[in-house]
Design an enzyme around this catalytic site. Structure first.
Site, mmCIF file in Angstrom:
data_model
loop_
_atom_site.group_PDB
_atom_site.id
_atom_site.type_symbol
_atom_site.label_atom_id
_atom_site.label_comp_id
_atom_site.label_asym_id
_atom_site.label_seq_id
_atom_site.Cartn_x
_atom_site.Cartn_y
_atom_site.Cartn_z
ATOM 1 N N VAL A 91 0.813 -1.152 -0.174
ATOM 2 C CA VAL A 91 0.041 -0.198 0.092
ATOM 3 C C VAL A 91 0.823 1.363 -0.085
ATOM 4 C CG1 VAL A 91 -1.722 1.295 1.069
ATOM 5 C CG2 VAL A 91 -2.127 -0.998 1.162
ATOM 6 N N GLY A 92 1.838 1.132 0.877
ATOM 7 C CA GLY A 92 2.551 2.659 1.018
ATOM 8 C C GLY A 92 3.298 2.589 -0.282
ATOM 9 N N TYR A 110 12.193 8.396 11.203
ATOM 10 C CA TYR A 110 11.180 9.361 11.546
ATOM 11 C C TYR A 110 12.159 10.776 11.481
ATOM 12 C CZ TYR A 110 7.866 5.940 13.044
ATOM 13 O OH TYR A 110 6.633 5.276 13.051
ATOM 14 N N ARG A 153 -4.889 -7.808 6.231
ATOM 15 C CA ARG A 153 -6.066 -8.630 6.819
ATOM 16 C C ARG A 153 -6.042 -10.016 5.951
ATOM 17 N NH1 ARG A 153 -11.805 -7.876 4.529
ATOM 18 N NH2 ARG A 153 -10.967 -6.704 2.907
ATOM 19 N N ARG A 176 -12.581 -6.162 8.706
ATOM 20 C CA ARG A 176 -11.668 -5.313 8.974
ATOM 21 C C ARG A 176 -11.479 -4.822 10.379
ATOM 22 N NH1 ARG A 176 -13.682 -3.552 4.098
ATOM 23 N NH2 ARG A 176 -12.057 -3.259 2.340
ATOM 24 N N VAL A 215 -4.230 5.403 6.850
ATOM 25 C CA VAL A 215 -4.752 4.492 5.811
ATOM 26 C C VAL A 215 -4.645 3.184 6.736
ATOM 27 C CG1 VAL A 215 -4.243 3.243 3.792
ATOM 28 C CG2 VAL A 215 -3.667 5.936 4.118
ATOM 29 N N PRO A 259 -8.275 -0.970 11.081
ATOM 30 C CA PRO A 259 -9.551 -0.538 10.691
ATOM 31 C C PRO A 259 -9.480 0.990 10.739
ATOM 32 C CG PRO A 259 -9.767 -1.251 12.914
ATOM 33 C CD PRO A 259 -8.522 -1.765 12.531
ATOM 34 N N ASP A 272 -13.435 2.775 -1.222
ATOM 35 C CA ASP A 272 -14.755 1.938 -1.551
ATOM 36 C C ASP A 272 -15.647 2.777 -2.429
ATOM 37 O OD1 ASP A 272 -14.556 -0.007 0.642
ATOM 38 O OD2 ASP A 272 -14.750 1.877 1.675
ATOM 39 N N ARG A 276 -14.066 2.303 -6.031
ATOM 40 C CA ARG A 276 -14.450 0.747 -6.385
ATOM 41 C C ARG A 276 -15.826 0.742 -6.907
ATOM 42 N NH1 ARG A 276 -11.620 -2.270 -1.065
ATOM 43 N NH2 ARG A 276 -9.648 -2.934 -2.299
ATOM 44 N N HIS A 335 -15.699 2.169 6.694
ATOM 45 C CA HIS A 335 -14.898 1.546 5.867
ATOM 46 C C HIS A 335 -14.583 -0.022 6.491
ATOM 47 C CE1 HIS A 335 -12.008 0.208 2.933
ATOM 48 N NE2 HIS A 335 -10.990 0.024 3.962
#
Length: 311
Positions: free
Chosen positions: A12-13, A63, A80, A86, A118, A121, A148, A151, A175
């Protein structure tokens, strides 16, 4: 405009970093990950493509990048499982997320920094971040149902053989399992959905079921979502960076919209350089409002479990 992406070594990142690079708006993209070698490698790979994209600085590290970042995007989290909701992630992900937020605080972010959550949950963790960070709550945004929603629009467009960019429909609320499809304002090319050639009401339930199961389907087929979520993150980043003040279904702490308070979930939200500028209570069908309120109730029950863990 500098964005730091925490968890950028993961799918994802890294997809978010690539989408933002292709957007050409960020001046600097910093990739942070617990595996700093991976973060540096991802940054190097992106940097190699920069001559064909935009004049940007792309770096990997830790950081130390937080202090001068304008947007801090947290994507780190445990993946997940195919049959896991989630909200089932909550106990596995909360402790990890809380430590990340503590590290962000310790790094001394700007008072004007926007934090984009992001990690799932997402609604629960957005609320946790808003409680923990020494920032105004309008500067803490969750990706919410933006993914969502795109999509949903993509599936409607494919069903009707319509242009995806002219297909407009919303998913609001959580979500997750209690997300709410907003059929009352759905349209293609400005035409209400029920007036568009080829539409019939029997399609609605199937399209929403497919939307709600999209994340699990992608996980089952390829191991995890990346490209679309990267685009969804870029949508939010662009709204902040360009002060677009566009309306997005992102998650934020609610202060009375649809009668919901003290929980983070997605309502139509005006997003700009200062984060959440306004939360809009648009007219919806009664059952849609009931659905959003039910989402709020479900999330509050989860927060009751989570908040003692961050005390």
């Amino acid at each position: 405009m500098k964005i730091s992406i925490i968890g950028a070594g993961g799918l994802v990142g890294s997809c978010a970093a690539y989408a933002i690079q292709c957007g050409g708006i960020a001046r600097e993209i910093a990739l942070l990950d617990v595996n700093q070698e991976m973060a540096v490698g991802q940054a190097l790979d992106l940097q190699h493509g920069s001559p064909s994209v935009a004049d940007q600085r792309i770096v990997g590290g830790g950081y130390e990048h937080i202090a001068d970042s304008d947007v801090i995007c947290i994507t780190a989290g445990l993946r997940r499982k195919p049959d896991e909701s989630r909200l089932d992630l909550i106990n596995r992900n909360t402790d990890l997320f809380v430590q990340i937020v503590r590290d962000v605080k310790a790094a001394g972010p700007k008072s004007s920094a926007i934090v984009l959550v992001v990690s799932n949950p997402v609604d629960v963790l957005t609320y946790v971040a808003a409680q923990m960070l020494d920032l105004p709550t309008n500067q803490v945004i969750g990706l919410g149902t933006q993914l969502d929603t795109i999509r949903f629009c993509s599936l409607i467009a494919a069903q009707l053989n319509a242009p995806p960019t002219q297909t407009k429909a919303l998913i609001l609320g959580e979500h997750g399992d209690s997300m709410v499809p907003i059929w009352s304002s759905a349209a293609v090319g400005g035409l209400p959905l029920d007036k568009f050639p080829g539409w019939n009401a029997t399609m609605a339930n199937d399209l929403f079921t497919r939307t709600r199961g999209s994340g699990a389907e992608v996980i089952k087929r390829k191991g995890g979502a990346g490209f679309a979520v990267g685009i969804a993150i870029r949508d939010v980043f662009d709204a902040i960076a360009l002060d677009r003040r566009c309306i997005l279904p992102v998650s934020s702490v609610q202060r009375g919209c649809y009668g919901i308070r003290d929980v983070a979930l997605s309502v139509p939200t005006v997003v700009g350089r200062t984060g959440v500028i306004n939360q809009l209570e648009i007219d919806l069908w009664p059952k849609e409002v009931q659905g959003i309120r039910a989402s709020g109730g479900a999330l509050k029950k989860t927060l009751d479990i989570v908040l003692p863990r961050i005390a």
